[in-house]
Design an enzyme around this catalytic site. Structure first.
Site, PDB file in Angstrom:
ATOM      1  N   GLY A 179       0.812  -1.216   0.000  1.00  0.00           N
ATOM      2  CA  GLY A 179       0.000   0.000   0.000  1.00  0.00           C
ATOM      3  C   GLY A 179       0.841   1.259   0.000  1.00  0.00           C
ATOM      4  O   GLY A 179       2.036   1.239  -0.336  1.00  0.00           O
ATOM      5  N   CYS A 180       0.207   2.353   0.418  1.00  0.00           N
ATOM      6  CA  CYS A 180       0.758   3.690   0.170  1.00  0.00           C
ATOM      7  C   CYS A 180       1.991   4.067   1.001  1.00  0.00           C
ATOM      8  O   CYS A 180       2.643   5.055   0.703  1.00  0.00           O
ATOM      9  CB  CYS A 180      -0.331   4.739   0.383  1.00  0.00           C
ATOM     10  SG  CYS A 180      -1.611   4.654  -0.874  1.00  0.00           S
ATOM     11  N   PHE A 181       2.304   3.305   2.057  1.00  0.00           N
ATOM     12  CA  PHE A 181       3.503   3.674   2.839  1.00  0.00           C
ATOM     13  C   PHE A 181       4.779   3.109   2.226  1.00  0.00           C
ATOM     14  O   PHE A 181       5.886   3.445   2.632  1.00  0.00           O
ATOM     15  CB  PHE A 181       3.381   3.199   4.300  1.00  0.00           C
ATOM     16  CG  PHE A 181       3.223   1.712   4.475  1.00  0.00           C
ATOM     17  CD1 PHE A 181       4.309   0.858   4.348  1.00  0.00           C
ATOM     18  CD2 PHE A 181       1.977   1.161   4.776  1.00  0.00           C
ATOM     19  CE1 PHE A 181       4.164  -0.515   4.508  1.00  0.00           C
ATOM     20  CE2 PHE A 181       1.815  -0.213   4.933  1.00  0.00           C
ATOM     21  CZ  PHE A 181       2.914  -1.049   4.800  1.00  0.00           C
ATOM     22  N   ALA A 182       4.637   2.238   1.208  1.00  0.00           N
ATOM     23  CA  ALA A 182       5.748   1.373   0.809  1.00  0.00           C
ATOM     24  C   ALA A 182       6.882   2.075   0.076  1.00  0.00           C
ATOM     25  O   ALA A 182       7.972   1.524  -0.034  1.00  0.00           O
ATOM     26  CB  ALA A 182       5.224   0.208  -0.022  1.00  0.00           C
TER      27      ALA A 182
ATOM     28  N   PHE B 142       2.673   6.991   4.273  1.00  0.00           N
ATOM     29  CA  PHE B 142       1.507   6.702   5.128  1.00  0.00           C
ATOM     30  C   PHE B 142       0.654   5.663   4.409  1.00  0.00           C
ATOM     31  O   PHE B 142       0.427   5.791   3.210  1.00  0.00           O
ATOM     32  CB  PHE B 142       0.623   7.944   5.318  1.00  0.00           C
ATOM     33  CG  PHE B 142       1.366   9.208   5.635  1.00  0.00           C
ATOM     34  CD1 PHE B 142       2.070   9.337   6.832  1.00  0.00           C
ATOM     35  CD2 PHE B 142       1.357  10.280   4.747  1.00  0.00           C
ATOM     36  CE1 PHE B 142       2.755  10.509   7.118  1.00  0.00           C
ATOM     37  CE2 PHE B 142       2.037  11.455   5.031  1.00  0.00           C
ATOM     38  CZ  PHE B 142       2.740  11.569   6.215  1.00  0.00           C
TER      39      PHE B 142
END
Length: 395
Positions: A163-166, A373
């Protein structure tokens, strides 16, 4: 005979991991945000939902996004009507697309990064591949190795469904790989295609609609290595420290589930509040060793989950408007490309710094922060050290 300690010492690099090149890529199909609500409701045969369409128009207007790139076009969606429904079995059709297209888009970004790096690709020792778009075995890392013609002995790490934190995670991993393996050159690739999350509108789950207003496709690649050979390699940013944490009281704030209908996406209303309330703690922990507590003295790269997250972080920390300029620019030009976003912003920042005649790659500043995040709610915090811009490059 060498002792374990001697072997161990010989394996480690001396200096910090350094970003040596950056490349980005998008599909050719570009959609302007102003036209998207009409297109989206027409293609999903939802024009009769007039109130919902008005709501979606307002979401798109508030998104601060001008345009996005999407592999999915009208032709593909007309051939796959189940992808246009809100909840119809469509995973096979989605997988068929992303299993091929995710490595392909990754290859485009990686090729640009390798070209900028200027070294033979046989010198790449490790590959970290990250995507939230589909799953397969062998994975997108294997497919990319074949597409690029990397050595069969390249050491691969495949990260699915982060997801978006990666975008922060991959830098943290690349740092550990580069610093613990002398001479390692790590190719990092994040490739995201929304074919797995695209679906028609519903008035029962507005969070799904928020995703449709924000997400775009893109791939970014960086090459990371320690102890750069400055006669042939050009360091851009040093990776000084990296941390990951799960925010308190954030269960279920952001999650996604891979089902027969594709990847469904859920988020609670107060995601911006949860992030902005906790961000100072992450900053304080990351920068205490450096004695830095003025957040305006840093250059900023933050995952642009959406405009509300950026607004609340800016306001909570008292950041000057220019601090999130590069971040907002990438959101406006590409939308939220999940893990790839922060690497696009890194690219934007070094380019602006060079073209603007700044003295460092970090907008003229020495220290910076990169934030991811995403689901969990998970936060990645990477401390960056900029590199002086060579005089000839800034003219």
């Amino acid at each position: 005979m060498a002792s374990v300690e001697e072997i161990r010492k010989a394996q480690r690099a001396h200096g910090p991991a350094t970003v040596l090149a950056i490349g980005t890529a998008t599909p050719s199909n570009c959609i302007t945000q102003a036209d998207y609500p009409d297109y989206y409701f027409r293609i999903t045969k939802s024009d009769h939902m007039t109130e919902l369409k008005e709501k979606f128009k307002r979401m798109c207007d508030k998104s601060m996004i001008k345009k996005r790139y999407m592999y999915l076009n009208e032709e593909i969606l007309n051939e796959n009507p189940n992808m246009c429904a809100y909840m119809a079995p469509s995973l096979d059709a989605r997988q068929t697309i992303v299993v091929v297209e995710v490595p392909k888009l990754g290859k485009e970004a990686a090729t640009k990064a390798i070209k900028e790096w200027g070294q033979p690709k046989s010198k790449i020792t490790h590959l970290v591949f990250c995507t939230t778009s589909g799953v397969d075995m062998p994975g997108a890392d294997y497919q990319l190795t074949k597409l690029l013609g990397l050595r069969p002995s390249v050491k691969r790490l495949m990260m699915y469904q982060q997801g978006c934190f990666a975008g922060g995670t991959v830098l943290r991993l690349a740092k550990d790989l580069a610093e613990n393996n002398k001479g390692a050159r790590v190719l990092v690739v994040c490739s995201e295609i929304t074919a797995v999350t695209f679906r028609g509108p519903t008035d029962t789950h507005l969070d799904s609609l928020v995703g449709q207003a924000l997400f775009g496709d893109g791939a970014a690649a960086v090459i990371v290595g320690a102890d750069p050979d400055t006669s042939v390699e050009r360091p851009l940013f040093e990776l000084i420290s990296a941390a990951q944490t799960i925010l308190p009281d954030s269960d279920g704030a952001i999650d996604g589930h891979l089902r027969e209908v594709g990847l469904t996406f859920h988020l609670l209303k107060d995601v911006p509040g949860i992030i902005s309330k906790n961000i100072e703690k992450s900053l304080a922990e990351a920068f205490a060793p450096l004695g830095i507590s003025d957040w305006n003295s840093l250059f900023w790269i933050a995952h642009p989950g959406g405009p509300a997250i950026l607004d609340q972080v800016e306001s909570k920390l008292g950041l000057k408007e220019e601090k999130l300029r590069a971040t907002r620019h990438v959101l406006s030009e590409y939308g939220n490309m999940s893990s790839a976003c922060v690497l696009f912003i890194l690219d934007e920042m070094r380019r602006n710094s060079l073209e603007g005649g700044k003295v460092t790659t970090g907008e003229g500043l020495e220290w910076g922060v990169l934030f991811g995040f995403g689901p969990g709610l998970t936060v990645e915090t990477v401390v960056l050290h900029s590199v002086p811009v060579p005089v000839e490059a800034s003219h």
